[in-house]
Scaffold this motif. Structure first.
Motif, PDB file in Angstrom:
ATOM      1  N   GLU A   1       0.810  -1.223   0.000  1.00  0.00           N
ATOM      2  CA  GLU A   1       0.000   0.000   0.000  1.00  0.00           C
ATOM      3  C   GLU A   1       0.845   1.276   0.000  1.00  0.00           C
ATOM      4  OE1 GLU A   1      -3.911   1.875   1.219  1.00  0.00           O
ATOM      5  OE2 GLU A   1      -3.427  -0.093   0.430  1.00  0.00           O
TER       6      GLU A   1
ATOM      7  N   ARG B   1       1.361   6.952  -0.064  1.00  0.00           N
ATOM      8  CA  ARG B   1       0.557   5.979  -0.826  1.00  0.00           C
ATOM      9  C   ARG B   1       0.569   6.405  -2.289  1.00  0.00           C
ATOM     10  NH1 ARG B   1      -1.823   5.781   4.222  1.00  0.00           N
ATOM     11  NH2 ARG B   1      -2.669   3.746   4.808  1.00  0.00           N
TER      12      ARG B   1
ATOM     13  N   LYS C   1      -2.272   3.927  -7.688  1.00  0.00           N
ATOM     14  CA  LYS C   1      -2.262   2.543  -8.184  1.00  0.00           C
ATOM     15  C   LYS C   1      -2.795   2.571  -9.604  1.00  0.00           C
ATOM     16  CE  LYS C   1      -1.366   0.284  -4.218  1.00  0.00           C
ATOM     17  NZ  LYS C   1      -0.594   1.380  -3.643  1.00  0.00           N
ATOM     18  N   ARG C   2      -1.907   2.233 -10.534  1.00  0.00           N
ATOM     19  CA  ARG C   2      -2.293   2.346 -11.951  1.00  0.00           C
ATOM     20  C   ARG C   2      -3.419   1.387 -12.327  1.00  0.00           C
ATOM     21  NH1 ARG C   2      -0.610   7.034 -12.464  1.00  0.00           N
ATOM     22  NH2 ARG C   2       1.571   7.347 -11.929  1.00  0.00           N
ATOM     23  N   TYR C   3      -3.507   0.243 -11.604  1.00  0.00           N
ATOM     24  CA  TYR C   3      -4.518  -0.749 -11.976  1.00  0.00           C
ATOM     25  C   TYR C   3      -5.926  -0.351 -11.527  1.00  0.00           C
ATOM     26  CZ  TYR C   3      -3.670  -2.233  -7.162  1.00  0.00           C
ATOM     27  OH  TYR C   3      -3.520  -2.249  -5.807  1.00  0.00           O
ATOM     28  N   ARG C   4      -6.022   0.729 -10.715  1.00  0.00           N
ATOM     29  CA  ARG C   4      -7.351   1.148 -10.267  1.00  0.00           C
ATOM     30  C   ARG C   4      -7.842   2.308 -11.115  1.00  0.00           C
ATOM     31  NH1 ARG C   4      -6.284   0.350  -4.054  1.00  0.00           N
ATOM     32  NH2 ARG C   4      -5.425   2.432  -4.079  1.00  0.00           N
TER      33      ARG C   4
ATOM     34  N   ASP D   1      -9.287   5.483  -7.291  1.00  0.00           N
ATOM     35  CA  ASP D   1      -7.982   5.457  -6.639  1.00  0.00           C
ATOM     36  C   ASP D   1      -7.774   6.725  -5.809  1.00  0.00           C
ATOM     37  OD1 ASP D   1      -5.365   4.286  -6.216  1.00  0.00           O
ATOM     38  OD2 ASP D   1      -4.622   5.980  -7.383  1.00  0.00           O
TER      39      ASP D   1
ATOM     40  N   THR E   1      -7.239   6.675  -1.779  1.00  0.00           N
ATOM     41  CA  THR E   1      -6.003   7.219  -1.199  1.00  0.00           C
ATOM     42  C   THR E   1      -6.347   8.299  -0.181  1.00  0.00           C
ATOM     43  OG1 THR E   1      -4.786   6.776  -3.214  1.00  0.00           O
ATOM     44  CG2 THR E   1      -3.840   8.432  -1.746  1.00  0.00           C
TER      45      THR E   1
END
Ligand SMILES: Nc1ncnc2c1ncn2[C@@H]1O[C@H](COP(=O)(O)OP(=O)(O)O)[C@@H](O)[C@H]1O
Ligand SMILES: [Mg+2]
Length: 289
Positions: free
Chosen positions: A26, A63, A66-69, A74, A78
């Motif tokens: 995280e 934090r 996150k590219r995948y979110r 995201d 966060t």
């Protein structure tokens, strides 16, 4: 700028000399010698802060996106998680619980600044202490070692238990109470005297860190689960003596919970009952596989 810092806002990574010290799923943890806002010349003299030891440095918990979110989700997560962690850290800090001094939060950027706790984790300290005891006391055998464990490790684990009790008494549960999320101030393993030294040793002060999964809860069950997670951590990292280690933590916990107030005795008994039930559930689950 090191590649590790690539996603940190450049205003921060350009202004401060940051070193990456830990990277979890995280968050990334950076160390800085410098205070993020106050020049060291002022810190040394006129400015008074809550930082007990400016020379120990500072920690930035970041934090990264996150590219995948999905971007909007995201950003929302966060902000929410950073703010929640910072709120709890600040609340505990104000209540006098042993946690790192809180400095600042930027929820949108996912940043929390806090004091660096300059010492080993409880896990590292116990490992180092056990190793030293074995090396220094091999002639005295198991009885000599067990006497030293009582003298050196027990006082620390009693104070670990009592610090967790203070946290729970405020109806805060940690959510990830492991021996890595407990750091020790002034925690050289056995001090200058070594394992056989006769001088009084200072008991290091446990400091609870990592409130990323913490929450408010009045339920005895949630507190019991915190204690169970810590018990499992002892069993997996210090298997030989985990029985007495857990016993000492719980002794400190029961004695420290509400410091003998009548309602507190009732509450702590309830938590201990729940702990037995949580253990039983854990055993059944591991039997089923
Ligand atoms: N205030 C602090 N002082 C010293 N070290 C810290 C501090 N906060 C975090 N760390 C170090 O960084 C590691 C990871 O930080 P933590 O907050 O536990 O994040 P994670 O959620 O990744 O576990 C800790 O185990 C510890 O070694
Ligand atoms: Mg952690």
């Amino acid at each position: 700028m090191s590649p590790d810092l690539s996603t940190l806002p450049s205003a921060i990574s350009d202004a401060l000399d940051l070193t990456l010290i830990s990277q979890g799923a995280e968050a990334k943890i950076y160390f800085s010698h410098e205070h993020p806002f106050i020049p060291s010349t002022l810190l040394a003299g006129t400015i008074s802060t809550t930082i007990s030891n400016p020379s120990a440095g500072y920690i930035l918990k970041y934090r990264p996106p996150k590219r995948y979110r999905h971007d909007a989700l995201d950003a929302q997560l966060t902000k929410h998680r950073t703010l929640s962690e910072a709120r709890i850290l600040y609340k505990l800090f104000l209540a006098g619980i042993s946690v790192p001094s809180f400095i600042a939060v930027d929820p949108r950027l996912g940043l929390i600044w806090m004091e660096n706790v300059d010492g080993p984790s409880l896990k590292e300290w116990i490992w180092a202490t056990e190793t030293e005891l074995e090396e220094h006391l091999c002639e005295e055998g198991e009885s000599g070692q067990s006497k030293k464990r009582l003298e050196i490790i027990k006082p620390l684990l009693l104070s670990v238990g009592s610090e967790i009790a203070k946290l729970h008494f405020l109806d805060t549960v940690h959510g990830d109470l492991t021996t890595s999320n407990l750091l020790l101030r002034d925690g050289s393993s056995l001090g200058a005297e070594g394992a056989t030294g006769s001088h009084q040793r200072m008991v290091p002060q446990p400091v609870i860190i990592d409130f990323g999964l913490a929450q408010q809860s009045t339920l005895p069950e949630d507190k019991a689960v915190d204690l169970y997670v810590l018990e499992r951590a002892f069993i997996s990292t210090h298997p030989i003596h985990s029985g007495e280690y857990v016993e000492w933590v719980l002794e400190g916990y029961v004695a420290g919970f509400g410091r003998g107030k009548k309602t507190a005795v009732f509450k702590v008994n309830e938590i201990m009952r729940k702990l037995d039930a949580v253990r039983l559930r854990g055993r059944k689950r591991s039997m089923v596989g």
